[in-house]
Design an enzyme around this catalytic site. Structure first.
Site, PDB file in Angstrom:
ATOM      1  CB  SER A 180      -0.957  -0.019   1.254  1.00  0.00           C
ATOM      2  OG  SER A 180      -1.972   0.989   1.079  1.00  0.00           O
ATOM      3  CG  ASP A 185      -7.246  -3.553  -2.613  1.00  0.00           C
ATOM      4  OD1 ASP A 185      -7.934  -2.979  -1.630  1.00  0.00           O
ATOM      5  OD2 ASP A 185      -6.057  -3.242  -2.797  1.00  0.00           O
ATOM      6  CG  HIS A 188      -5.625  -2.965   0.852  1.00  0.00           C
ATOM      7  ND1 HIS A 188      -5.108  -2.307  -0.241  1.00  0.00           N
ATOM      8  CD2 HIS A 188      -4.894  -2.179   1.899  1.00  0.00           C
ATOM      9  CE1 HIS A 188      -4.141  -1.381   0.134  1.00  0.00           C
ATOM     10  NE2 HIS A 188      -4.072  -1.358   1.451  1.00  0.00           N
TER      11      HIS A 188
END
Length: 480
Positions: free
Chosen positions: A274, A392, A420
């Site tokens: 991320s 995600d 995610h």
């Protein structure tokens, strides 16, 4: 009302009361202190990157057998031209030997290996036509601000009518804003756990901690790899300064730069998740000779970071503190493909999304990095593995697909059962993908054999065919 619903209601009421007291007394809400970890102290270090700024780092140096293995690998030629136009469009051409020589000639021989130069694209087009390279991954990529992409052939010969039009002088020609030429070679070899010059760096994102990499750290340390995983400031057991400037991208990137310089080896592999992907990209630019490979897990597209003006994280800290149970529930819904007891336990065990409202607000508001645009990513010459969880809801798969188009050497793997937090949902699959990528090395084709040239006297017609040298016969056969 069940026990779980009662607990959530109590937590929400407690959070609301604390947030209300915060607004009335103007005191900071839930200031973070180092968390108590159940893990043993072995492998954990506390590094003071700046006075009063201490980061927790998990550093594991396994016992390696004394094995000397040859580092052969393959050599990859990184040659491409990146053209940026004033309307925001980006044009990328992956070049070969011939095109690279033409570019060097166009630039009066001033180009050096691994250098970045600015030239006018019109000058190069006047001197030589564009060249198509069949072996390249993609001949050209055209990009706009809206993220749409087109792939075309840069070397198609123009038609007769188009050739006549191109010979006529144009009244107005669109000139690029700047053109970047990359010309270098990289040797990429397999990174095994027995190689003492290899180190793996794991960098988490917003709301996470080094604990989310627990499965990966244990897996690769058992295989003999040296692993390093830091807690970002305000996360995990790192110190939490109560000043918003401590959580800007540049402040956090400087922390990661100092951590990297402290633990880096000759060959280093960066693994980011991320927001942590942006720090990996930053390090790959800062230390291009030391970064061997890179892994981007749900990192998003190659766009410059900029905080959203309409984000919920722009609300006052006390309001965010009141909404913290709702934010945690939203993160569970969006970060996991399934929302069961196992996923809730994973969040609790791996200390994910357990930061203060102040840190969360400062982190989201500090994501400003205008330099990290598409050109910045297109300049990377390091091999990159892109891992994306299909479910995600934070990062669409189109963004990682766009990243794969921009990067020079990229491999995109989409996991259907992940979201995610794919490293927590599918740890075995992620570990296998990463390990295969670490061991991957390109195959270097041997150079073509040069046929010996025939001497002038042997090329003359001869009356006696038996006296002709054997080395000339294959060439004569090709001519006929």
């Amino acid at each position: 009302m069940g026990r779980g619903a009662t607990g959530r209601l109590a937590a929400m009421l407690t959070s609301f009361i604390e947030g209300l007291l915060c607004c009335l007394t103007s005191k900071p809400a839930n200031t973070v202190v180092p968390v108590e970890t159940s893990e043993p102290a072995d492998g954990y270090e506390f590094v003071e990157v700046k006075p009063g700024r201490v980061l927790r780092v998990r550093h594991i140096i396994p016992d390696r057998p004394a094995v000397e293995e040859p580092l052969l690998g393959g050599i990859v030629s990184c040659k491409r031209k990146i053209t940026v136009y004033r309307n925001g469009q980006l044009f990328i051409e992956n070049l070969g030997e011939r095109a690279s020589a033409e570019l060097k000639t166009c630039q009066n021989g001033e180009t050096e290996p691994n250098s970045t130069v600015e030239v006018e694209l019109t000058d190069c087009r006047n001197s030589s036509p564009p060249v198509s390279i069949p072996e390249a991954r993609s001949d050209s990529v055209t990009a706009g601000n809206n993220g749409a992409s087109e792939t075309g052939s840069a070397g198609e010969a123009p038609a007769a009518g188009q050739a006549e039009q191109s010979q006529q002088p144009r009244k107005r020609r669109r000139k690029p804003k700047r053109t970047v030429v990359i010309d270098c070679e990289r040797r990429i070899a397999a990174c095994k756990g027995t190689h003492s010059d290899v180190a793996l760096f794991f960098i988490h994102g917003v709301g996470g901690s080094l604990d989310i990499w627990g499965s990966q750290l244990d897996f690769f340390s058992r295989l003999g790899y040296e692993v390093i995983a830091p807690d970002l400031a305000g996360h995990g057991a790192s110190s939490s300064p109560h000043i918003a400037a401590a959580y800007t991208f540049y402040a956090l990137a400087e922390d990661m730069r100092l951590i990297f310089k402290r633990y880096a080896k000759k060959r280093n592999i960066l693994i980011g998740h991320s927001y942590g992907v942006s720090f990996c990209t930053f390090l790959a630019h800062e230390f291009p000779d030391q970064i061997h490979k890179m892994v981007m897990i749900n990192g998003g597209g190659p766009t410059a970071l900029e905080p959203s003006l309409c984000s919920i994280f722009n609300l006052p800290t006390c309001v965010l503190h009141c909404l913290s149970p709702l934010l945690a529930w939203s993160f569970l819904k969006a970060g996991f493909a399934r929302q069961g007891s196992r996923e809730k336990q994973l969040l609790k065990e791996y200390n994910a999304f357990n930061v203060s409202s102040f840190v969360l607000r400062a982190m989201m508001s500090g994501q400003y990095w205008p330099e990290g645009d598409e050109v910045y990513h297109a300049e990377l010459t390091v091999p990159v593995l892109l891992v994306h969880g299909m479910h995600d809801k934070f990062v669409p798969v189109e963004e990682d697909q766009r990243m794969a188009e921009i990067l020079l050497m990229a491999f995109l793997k989409v996991l259907e059962d992940g979201s995610h937090m794919v490293m927590l949902e599918c740890p075995e699959t992620v570990n296998t993908l990463l390990h295969e990528f670490f061991l991957w090395e390109p195959v270097t084709l041997p150079p073509p054999k040069k046929e010996p040239k025939a001497r002038p006297e042997t090329a003359k017609p001869q009356t006696d065919n038996t006296s002709e040298p054997a080395t000339v016969r294959p060439a004569t056969a090709r001519q006929t």
